[in-house]
Design a protein around this motif. Structure first.
Motif, PDB file in Angstrom:
ATOM      1  N   MET A 270       0.806  -1.215   0.000  1.00 32.02           N
ATOM      2  CA  MET A 270       0.000   0.000   0.000  1.00 32.02           C
ATOM      3  C   MET A 270       0.841   1.268   0.000  1.00 32.02           C
ATOM      4  O   MET A 270       0.306   2.376   0.103  1.00 32.02           O
ATOM      5  CB  MET A 270      -0.965  -0.012   1.178  1.00 32.02           C
ATOM      6  N   GLU A 271       2.143   1.143  -0.145  1.00 30.91           N
ATOM      7  CA  GLU A 271       2.985   2.277  -0.522  1.00 30.91           C
ATOM      8  C   GLU A 271       3.158   2.299  -2.040  1.00 30.91           C
ATOM      9  O   GLU A 271       3.296   3.361  -2.643  1.00 30.91           O
ATOM     10  CB  GLU A 271       4.356   2.167   0.152  1.00 30.91           C
ATOM     11  N   PHE A 272       3.114   1.126  -2.627  1.00 30.45           N
ATOM     12  CA  PHE A 272       3.377   0.941  -4.057  1.00 30.45           C
ATOM     13  C   PHE A 272       2.125   1.161  -4.913  1.00 30.45           C
ATOM     14  O   PHE A 272       2.130   1.943  -5.868  1.00 30.45           O
ATOM     15  CB  PHE A 272       3.926  -0.474  -4.250  1.00 30.45           C
ATOM     16  N   LEU A 273       1.036   0.502  -4.575  1.00 26.12           N
ATOM     17  CA  LEU A 273      -0.164   0.517  -5.417  1.00 26.12           C
ATOM     18  C   LEU A 273      -0.843   1.886  -5.527  1.00 26.12           C
ATOM     19  O   LEU A 273      -1.219   2.304  -6.632  1.00 26.12           O
ATOM     20  CB  LEU A 273      -1.172  -0.524  -4.914  1.00 26.12           C
ATOM     21  N   PRO A 274      -1.042   2.627  -4.417  1.00 27.02           N
ATOM     22  CA  PRO A 274      -1.742   3.914  -4.536  1.00 27.02           C
ATOM     23  C   PRO A 274      -1.030   4.911  -5.448  1.00 27.02           C
ATOM     24  O   PRO A 274      -1.679   5.729  -6.096  1.00 27.02           O
ATOM     25  CB  PRO A 274      -1.785   4.429  -3.091  1.00 27.02           C
ATOM     26  N   GLN A 275       0.294   4.834  -5.489  1.00 25.09           N
ATOM     27  CA  GLN A 275       1.033   5.785  -6.319  1.00 25.09           C
ATOM     28  C   GLN A 275       0.666   5.636  -7.794  1.00 25.09           C
ATOM     29  O   GLN A 275       0.474   6.631  -8.497  1.00 25.09           O
ATOM     30  CB  GLN A 275       2.536   5.592  -6.124  1.00 25.09           C
ATOM     31  N   GLN A 276       0.572   4.409  -8.268  1.00 22.04           N
ATOM     32  CA  GLN A 276       0.228   4.210  -9.675  1.00 22.04           C
ATOM     33  C   GLN A 276      -1.198   4.681  -9.962  1.00 22.04           C
ATOM     34  O   GLN A 276      -1.469   5.256 -11.019  1.00 22.04           O
ATOM     35  CB  GLN A 276       0.382   2.743 -10.058  1.00 22.04           C
ATOM     36  N   ASN A 277      -2.109   4.468  -9.023  1.00 16.92           N
ATOM     37  CA  ASN A 277      -3.479   4.947  -9.217  1.00 16.92           C
ATOM     38  C   ASN A 277      -3.526   6.466  -9.306  1.00 16.92           C
ATOM     39  O   ASN A 277      -4.309   7.036 -10.074  1.00 16.92           O
ATOM     40  CB  ASN A 277      -4.376   4.457  -8.083  1.00 16.92           C
ATOM     41  N   LYS A 278      -2.703   7.142  -8.515  1.00 16.91           N
ATOM     42  CA  LYS A 278      -2.653   8.601  -8.569  1.00 16.91           C
ATOM     43  C   LYS A 278      -2.097   9.077  -9.905  1.00 16.91           C
ATOM     44  O   LYS A 278      -2.593  10.040 -10.500  1.00 16.91           O
ATOM     45  CB  LYS A 278      -1.819   9.148  -7.408  1.00 16.91           C
ATOM     46  N   VAL A 279      -1.061   8.399 -10.384  1.00 18.86           N
ATOM     47  CA  VAL A 279      -0.492   8.761 -11.681  1.00 18.86           C
ATOM     48  C   VAL A 279      -1.521   8.540 -12.785  1.00 18.86           C
ATOM     49  O   VAL A 279      -1.671   9.367 -13.693  1.00 18.86           O
ATOM     50  CB  VAL A 279       0.789   7.940 -11.954  1.00 18.86           C
ATOM     51  N   ASN A 280      -2.255   7.432 -12.716  1.00 19.72           N
ATOM     52  CA  ASN A 280      -3.304   7.169 -13.706  1.00 19.72           C
ATOM     53  C   ASN A 280      -4.372   8.256 -13.695  1.00 19.72           C
ATOM     54  O   ASN A 280      -5.000   8.530 -14.724  1.00 19.72           O
ATOM     55  CB  ASN A 280      -3.964   5.814 -13.435  1.00 19.72           C
ATOM     56  N   ALA A 281      -4.581   8.859 -12.523  1.00 14.82           N
ATOM     57  CA  ALA A 281      -5.591   9.914 -12.385  1.00 14.82           C
ATOM     58  C   ALA A 281      -5.074  11.273 -12.859  1.00 14.82           C
ATOM     59  O   ALA A 281      -5.813  12.259 -12.841  1.00 14.82           O
ATOM     60  CB  ALA A 281      -6.058  10.013 -10.934  1.00 14.82           C
ATOM     61  N   GLY A 282      -3.796  11.325 -13.257  1.00 13.43           N
ATOM     62  CA  GLY A 282      -3.235  12.567 -13.778  1.00 13.43           C
ATOM     63  C   GLY A 282      -2.328  13.308 -12.830  1.00 13.43           C
ATOM     64  O   GLY A 282      -1.838  14.399 -13.168  1.00 13.43           O
ATOM     65  N   ASP A 283      -2.071  12.758 -11.643  1.00 15.08           N
ATOM     66  CA  ASP A 283      -1.201  13.427 -10.681  1.00 15.08           C
ATOM     67  C   ASP A 283       0.272  13.257 -11.064  1.00 15.08           C
ATOM     68  O   ASP A 283       0.665  12.262 -11.686  1.00 15.08           O
ATOM     69  CB  ASP A 283      -1.423  12.868  -9.274  1.00 15.08           C
ATOM     70  N   LYS A 284       1.076  14.206 -10.666  1.00 11.15           N
ATOM     71  CA  LYS A 284       2.526  14.139 -10.862  1.00 11.15           C
ATOM     72  C   LYS A 284       3.168  13.797  -9.520  1.00 11.15           C
ATOM     73  O   LYS A 284       2.974  14.509  -8.536  1.00 11.15           O
ATOM     74  CB  LYS A 284       3.073  15.472 -11.380  1.00 11.15           C
TER      75      LYS A 284
END
Length: 487
Positions: A270-284
């Motif tokens: 749960m340090e790894f997975l949320p980051q990719q979801n944020k990037v997919n949502a357009g976050d930098k």
């Protein structure tokens, strides 16, 4: 029963998948929904049992034989209404629920069970496509205010039910977007977040207020995902609201206490997975944890581990290996022994099909590296006898590891939340609250209720929805003396 001989005439039809090579190039869903004709065939296989074990196997008690029959006859709108009677969010469960209903299907005793999950997926997608899913605002307001802490499936279900009977509901979410572990724990390739977003819009139209980036309580541990920008105390909620529902997720992960745990490159899932979801949502993001070109070792053989495998493959990992401490499950379950309960058997996910070496009965002894960075994992074989684990002498081996992801489950909700409210906890660290009788779902604090992972610990999305719905009824009874909400 739409077709009396359907279960004899038709075979199970599974949903299709986009080919692995193609789906690894993106983070979109890749499951191909049943066609109208295939859905009808699956509905025809249902035997409309006198005792519908599927109904009992489903935590929300979906009225499965009824909507199977309705799909067989092409009555999709009525099938949707029947589905919504027990499940607020079938687009979630139709995608990510493991389908205990299918394990309980009577046809599954000596044949392939009815494809219940695929039919549910079909029904709700039909509903959205045809504009049948609309807001259901309350006819009158009660004047009562309820705070819901956490916007995962339990919190959303509770909030929607309470709003529909006229209460003013405010949902508080510590992260920057609504959805809890649905948003940041489930990869987009398993469930795209547009499904959450349109439910949020529906709920807003029903009168629910959402406040994101708000932490209820005090500081969270560093290993817990938290993008809160402001805090609110339980005392404030007690003053402003007539009832409070604590419905956060079980976010306290099981750690790996071995030498080398402190090395860089060792992370909780749960340090790894949320980051990719944020990037997919357009976050930098700065310093995103990436598996690109790395030898990845995933420790833990459950769904979270599988999600790490799928995400690592999409990053372009050089090699992905998944270790599980328990022995290899049997390929086929002993149906006469376990039916209608959830069977213990080998399960291969779509992420495993995309590329992964799996190994069982393996324990991690230590992690080693240079310059503070992990480079290899030292493991050993174990044997299980009478429920006890022993290391196999001389079985130690090592594997290259540039990235180690810990996906060994979650031990409890974040203690700081429950401590801030001062509620009594059970032996597992969950909020102590009964689910039956007077005062069900109520904690040791009279106005404070608990549901989902906060009460039962780590569990399934479908269990969270069930508890959110039942907790909403308990809150409504507490506020109004009685309730018309379903139990």
């Amino acid at each position: 029963m739409g077709k009396v001989t359907g279960f004899l005439e038709f075979e199970r039809l599974n949903e299709g998948y986009e080919a692995p090579k193609a789906r690894l190039k993106h983070y979109k869903e890749f499951v191909v929904r049943l066609s109208d004709g295939d859905a009808k065939i699956q509905g025809a296989r249902c035997m409309d049992c006198g005792i519908p074990f599927c109904n009992n196997g489903c935590p929300v008690n979906n009225i499965i034989p009824d909507w199977n029959d309705l799909v067989y006859h092409g009555n999709y709108r009525q099938a949707l209404d029947t589905l919504h009677q027990t499940n607020n969010f079938p687009e979630f469960t139709g995608r990510i629920c493991p389908a205990p209903c299918e394990a309980a299907c009577t046809l599954g005793i000596n044949n392939d069970p009815v494809g219940i999950k695929s039919i549910e997926h079909f029904i709700i997608d039909k509903g959205w496509e045809n504009g049948w899913v609309t807001p259901q605002p309350a006819a009158a307001k009660t004047g009562k205010k309820v705070a819901v802490v956490g916007s995962g499936p339990a919190g959303l279900a509770a909030a929607q039910q309470l709003a529909r009977v006229g209460h003013d509901v405010t949902v508080f979410e510590k992260n920057d977007r609504v959805g809890g572990l649905l948003r940041y724990g489930i990869p987009d390739f398993k469930m795209e977040k547009s499904h959450i977003d349109r439910r949020v819009e529906q709920m807003k139209a029903e009168g629910v207020t959402f406040r994101t980036g708000v932490l209820v309580g005090k500081e969270f541990p560093a290993n817990i995902t938290n993008w809160a920008k402001e805090t609110i105390s339980p005392e404030q909620l007690d003053k402003e609201f007539d009832a409070v529902v604590i419905a956060g997720g079980a976010e306290n992960p099981r750690d790996l206490p071995v030498p080398g745990r402190e090395l860089k490159g060792v992370h909780f899932a749960m340090e790894f997975l949320p980051q990719q979801n944020k990037v997919n949502a357009g976050d930098k993001l700065k310093d995103q944890i990436m598996a690109t070109g790395k030898h990845v070792v995933v420790i833990g053989g459950g769904d979270t581990g599988s999600d790490c495998v799928g995400t690592s493959n999409r990053h372009g990992a050089a090699q992905v290996t998944q270790f599980e401490l328990m022995p290899t499950p049997p390929e086929k379950e002993n149906k006469p022994l376990v039916w209608p309960y959830w069977p213990y058997k080998l399960r291969t996910s779509s992420s495993h099909d995309e590329g992964c070496e799996r190994d069982w009965a393996v324990t991690t002894k230590r992690l080693e590296g240079k310059n503070g960075k992990v480079e290899k994992l030292i493991a050993a074989r174990v044997e299980w006898k009478d429920g006890k684990m022993t290391e196999v002498p001389g079985s130690e081996f090592e594997i290259k590891a540039d990235l180690v992801l810990l996906a060994m489950g979650f031990v409890s909700p974040v203690a700081q939340v429950l401590d801030a409210f001062g509620v009594e906890k059970d032996v597992r660290g969950n909020a102590k609250a009964n689910t039956d009788g007077e005062g069900c779902y109520q904690t040791s604090k009279p106005k404070v209720f608990a549901a989902g992972d906060m009460r039962r610990g780590q569990s399934l999305v479908v269990w969270a929805i069930r508890e959110g719905r039942q907790c909403a009824r308990a809150v409504d009874e507490f506020l109004m003396g009685s309730s018309v909400l379903p139990r």
